[in-house]
Design a protein around this motif. Sequence first.
Motif, PDB file in Angstrom:
ATOM      1  N   GLN A 103      41.608 -43.382 -40.987  1.00  0.00           N
ATOM      2  CA  GLN A 103      41.562 -44.605 -41.771  1.00  0.00           C
ATOM      3  C   GLN A 103      40.662 -45.657 -41.127  1.00  0.00           C
ATOM      4  N   GLY A 104      40.640 -45.664 -39.822  1.00  0.00           N
ATOM      5  CA  GLY A 104      39.817 -46.653 -39.144  1.00  0.00           C
ATOM      6  C   GLY A 104      38.412 -46.187 -38.888  1.00  0.00           C
ATOM      7  N   GLU A 105      38.052 -44.979 -39.358  1.00  0.00           N
ATOM      8  CA  GLU A 105      36.734 -44.423 -39.074  1.00  0.00           C
ATOM      9  C   GLU A 105      35.916 -44.237 -40.344  1.00  0.00           C
ATOM     10  N   LEU A 106      36.342 -44.835 -41.443  1.00  0.00           N
ATOM     11  CA  LEU A 106      35.642 -44.639 -42.707  1.00  0.00           C
ATOM     12  C   LEU A 106      34.411 -45.526 -42.783  1.00  0.00           C
ATOM     13  N   VAL A 107      33.423 -45.255 -41.930  1.00  0.00           N
ATOM     14  CA  VAL A 107      32.161 -45.988 -41.919  1.00  0.00           C
ATOM     15  C   VAL A 107      31.138 -45.184 -42.713  1.00  0.00           C
ATOM     16  N   PRO A 108      30.304 -45.839 -43.525  1.00  0.00           N
ATOM     17  CA  PRO A 108      29.322 -45.095 -44.298  1.00  0.00           C
ATOM     18  C   PRO A 108      28.425 -44.237 -43.405  1.00  0.00           C
ATOM     19  N   GLN A 109      28.151 -43.017 -43.865  1.00  0.00           N
ATOM     20  CA  GLN A 109      27.280 -42.114 -43.123  1.00  0.00           C
ATOM     21  C   GLN A 109      25.830 -42.541 -43.301  1.00  0.00           C
ATOM     22  N   PRO A 110      24.991 -42.306 -42.284  1.00  0.00           N
ATOM     23  CA  PRO A 110      23.568 -42.676 -42.417  1.00  0.00           C
ATOM     24  C   PRO A 110      22.881 -41.850 -43.490  1.00  0.00           C
ATOM     25  N   GLY A 111      21.808 -42.395 -44.030  1.00  0.00           N
ATOM     26  CA  GLY A 111      21.049 -41.706 -45.074  1.00  0.00           C
ATOM     27  C   GLY A 111      19.570 -42.010 -44.961  1.00  0.00           C
ATOM     28  N   LEU A 112      18.875 -41.980 -46.105  1.00  0.00           N
ATOM     29  CA  LEU A 112      17.420 -42.192 -46.101  1.00  0.00           C
ATOM     30  C   LEU A 112      17.062 -43.580 -45.597  1.00  0.00           C
ATOM     31  N   ALA A 113      17.872 -44.579 -45.915  1.00  0.00           N
ATOM     32  CA  ALA A 113      17.543 -45.952 -45.535  1.00  0.00           C
ATOM     33  C   ALA A 113      17.569 -46.151 -44.024  1.00  0.00           C
ATOM     34  N   GLU A 114      18.332 -45.355 -43.308  1.00  0.00           N
ATOM     35  CA  GLU A 114      18.457 -45.531 -41.860  1.00  0.00           C
ATOM     36  C   GLU A 114      17.427 -44.742 -41.063  1.00  0.00           C
ATOM     37  N   ILE A 115      16.615 -43.929 -41.738  1.00  0.00           N
ATOM     38  CA  ILE A 115      15.624 -43.138 -40.993  1.00  0.00           C
ATOM     39  C   ILE A 115      14.595 -44.047 -40.339  1.00  0.00           C
TER      40      ILE A 115
END
Length: 416
Positions: A267-279
């Motif tokens: 529950q405390g780790e639901l951070v959005p996963q990286p994607g194209l924007a973070e490259i």
Amino acid sequence: MTSVRERPPALFAGATRWWVRLLPWAVAFVLSVALLPTTVVVLTADYGLNGAVASTLAVAQAAPLLLAVVRPLAAWYVIFVADVVGALALLTVHFDERLLWPFPPMQIVGYIGLCLALGLREQRRTLLLVWLATVAANVGMEFVVPDGMSGDGTLLTILSGVALLLGGVIRERQEVQRRLAEQETISEAERGRRTLLEERARIARELHDVVAHHMSVITVQADTAEYRLASLSPPVREEFTSIAATARDSLAEMRRLLGVLRNEEAQGELVPQPGLAEIGQLVKATARTGAPVDFTRCDTSRYAEVPEAVGLSAYRIVQEALANVVRHAPGAVTHVSLSVPPPADGEGGPRLTVLVVNDPPPEPPARPLETGGTGHGLVGMRERVRLVSGTLDVGPLSDGGFRVAAHLPLIQEDFT
């Protein structure tokens, strides 16, 4: 092409003990050898039947008992017809009224053994139909019983029913035991799998504790360097700030990955996963280490609904490729590009092309940070690409560089 029907296994073929597997064959052989000559002698000497007819009936009533070990229903068809024909044949001769009719003792013994084999092989419906056919034959014989003679059809009806019931009970009990054994095997495999996953989770937690401690130390030292070392120049301070930021990002990502193994704490780790924007940020972070990297990104705005799995896979592929450059070819110029070329014939929908190419390391070559590797990085890339039904092409170049090219479909029906 004609299909070949598989031969059914013999009775008790799956038994673990060898003598149990041979028992049906031994019983069938003894019955056949004992009943065949006995039937010939009794039908000719006691009942006065013609020798040729008696021999034919004996063979038809006794020999199929061997077939009953493998195909009891087929053997029943032959023996049942032979028994009925034999009973009708006895009506053509005169014999002592004390003798049993319509079925002499030899036929009763053979038929009971056959019913037991049927019960061990066939389903309830088939057993019921066999018993009803036996009852119908016995009832029909009552209408043609010779005067002054009592038939033994009732005896055969009762004994055959008991044999069919006994064989069916044994067969169903064996089936229940087999299913229980299969379920125990599956449960044992599941327990082993669960134990393995729990051990992996435990190792992951221990690894997190160890690495997190050292990364935290690095973060604190980098953050406090400008206060502890007053003589630091601005570029050096900026470098320490970059090191601290990179360490914090690594800790955060490690905690997210650990959350996959610790569902109860996710529950405390639901951070959005990286994607194209973070490259782009990933490329900048790599460039801050001193590795020259240029990034070319196409306009993907028209693909607003890029699947999360595609973006995450592209990010991880670039991340692993850049990490390999830093580890194995420090100082090499690296080119990262994202593009969506027009689909070729037969490719279907649009595909995101992720390309990471590094030149040879500078001359004289710098010493690599790592001289070997586990190969887990390339395996991880292939798993990421396979997840989204894409393709991956990796390998060295002729000039000494290395190339990683992934083609990821942008239109996916289901990633679960």
